[in-house]
Design an enzyme around this catalytic site. Sequence first.
Site, PDB file in Angstrom:
ATOM      1  N   SER A 239       0.779  -1.078   0.017  1.00  0.00           N
ATOM      2  CA  SER A 239      -0.026  -0.048  -0.014  1.00  0.00           C
ATOM      3  C   SER A 239       0.891   1.265  -0.112  1.00  0.00           C
ATOM      4  O   SER A 239       1.684   1.513  -0.972  1.00  0.00           O
ATOM      5  CB  SER A 239      -0.800   0.018   1.219  1.00  0.00           C
ATOM      6  N   ASP A 262      -0.210  -4.155  -3.746  1.00  0.00           N
ATOM      7  CA  ASP A 262      -1.285  -3.301  -3.693  1.00  0.00           C
ATOM      8  C   ASP A 262      -0.786  -1.856  -3.375  1.00  0.00           C
ATOM      9  O   ASP A 262      -1.263  -1.183  -2.503  1.00  0.00           O
ATOM     10  CB  ASP A 262      -2.316  -3.717  -2.580  1.00  0.00           C
ATOM     11  N   HIS A 317      -7.755  -5.432  -0.063  1.00  0.00           N
ATOM     12  CA  HIS A 317      -6.399  -4.621   0.265  1.00  0.00           C
ATOM     13  C   HIS A 317      -5.967  -5.343   1.552  1.00  0.00           C
ATOM     14  O   HIS A 317      -4.691  -5.593   1.746  1.00  0.00           O
ATOM     15  CB  HIS A 317      -6.882  -3.304   0.455  1.00  0.00           C
TER      16      HIS A 317
END
Length: 393
Positions: A239, A262, A317
Amino acid sequence: DAVPLPRFGRGRMGGTQSLALPLGKGPHHVGCADVMVGHTQQGLFFRLFYPCLPWAGAERPLWIPRYEYCGGLADVAHRSRRWCAPLLSIIVGFCRVPVSWNGPFKPCSSGYPLIIFSHGLGAFRTLYSSVCSELASWGFVVAALEHRDHSASVTYFCTAEAGREEWIPYQRVPQGQKEFYFRNKQVHQRAEECVRALRLFEDISSGKSVPNVLHQDFDLSVLKVSGVDLTKVAVMGHSFGGVTAVLALVKEPGFRCAVALDAWMFPLENALYPEVPKPVLFINTEKFQTPESVAKMKRLSSRNSQTKIITILGSVHQSQTDFTFLTGKLISRIFGMRGTLDPYKGLDITSRAALAFLQRHLSLEEEFNQWDNLLEGIGDSVVPEAPFCRSNL
């Protein structure tokens, strides 16, 4: 493969709660130690995962290292600290990571390749223990940083005054400030921390004495003789940590490639994309990415044929964090549901794709190329690129 850890009964907590983090599948036992260097905010803090010798009396480290982190997670989740922190502590406070705490380092004459790992927004150094210990079990030394840019749910450093800790809270974007500028400043600080971590390993290898201010049983000097191969270093993250890894490639030639789980591409300024000199493996989940974010990834893959983008179907996620191994309605509700894909399968795909990519770009002589198909998005539950862009391909 999972090690059964304490289960908590039903009742007001909303279903049985359990956390069973998987054991690494590679040939090495995994050891783990916390390392803090320096007495200021400019120092470094990370959890080190490494191949270790089997050790009969091994203790397993707590997954949530201290109670303060429960309060930090409550803040990030917009929940009241007063009820959420104690509840988290009751539910997951006893969970342990199936690795040997401060276990004896397993020497390797050629040295192990090194991965610097960067956590996501609101996370901290232990929340990716499953992927970090999996990679360590295949013969990597992994340093999972805890960033001090106010993006961790909470963190701290030990001042020079004996026993005194200075805590660094999670910070939201200040009112009236544009999110891009706030996050951009953070991503630069994070990438610089990744570079400082590499410098630290260089210092250790050159024989400098690097004291661990946490006074733990793990002596960093064991890494000097047969620890880390500094010609084989990658940077990885999830992330906010994924985009941190991309930026670290721009800042530090010593990083040979990046694996971005991600990646949240928003905080990186557009001018820097042409500057990314090395290949990146983007492993996306099905439910997180936006067309803008994927377009930024494609800018990189169009410039470098070795940069790959794949998507794991049935994942969300949080699937790339340890939270995916948490069961129980309550925790799922607080931290976002897990996807439809079995978490163990998701971890397998993520780690195997990463291993195949690392073999290719760190020139490793292993058999990780058996998973090369994953890099092309070929395999069960994997597709190339990003699904919602299929019609545009």
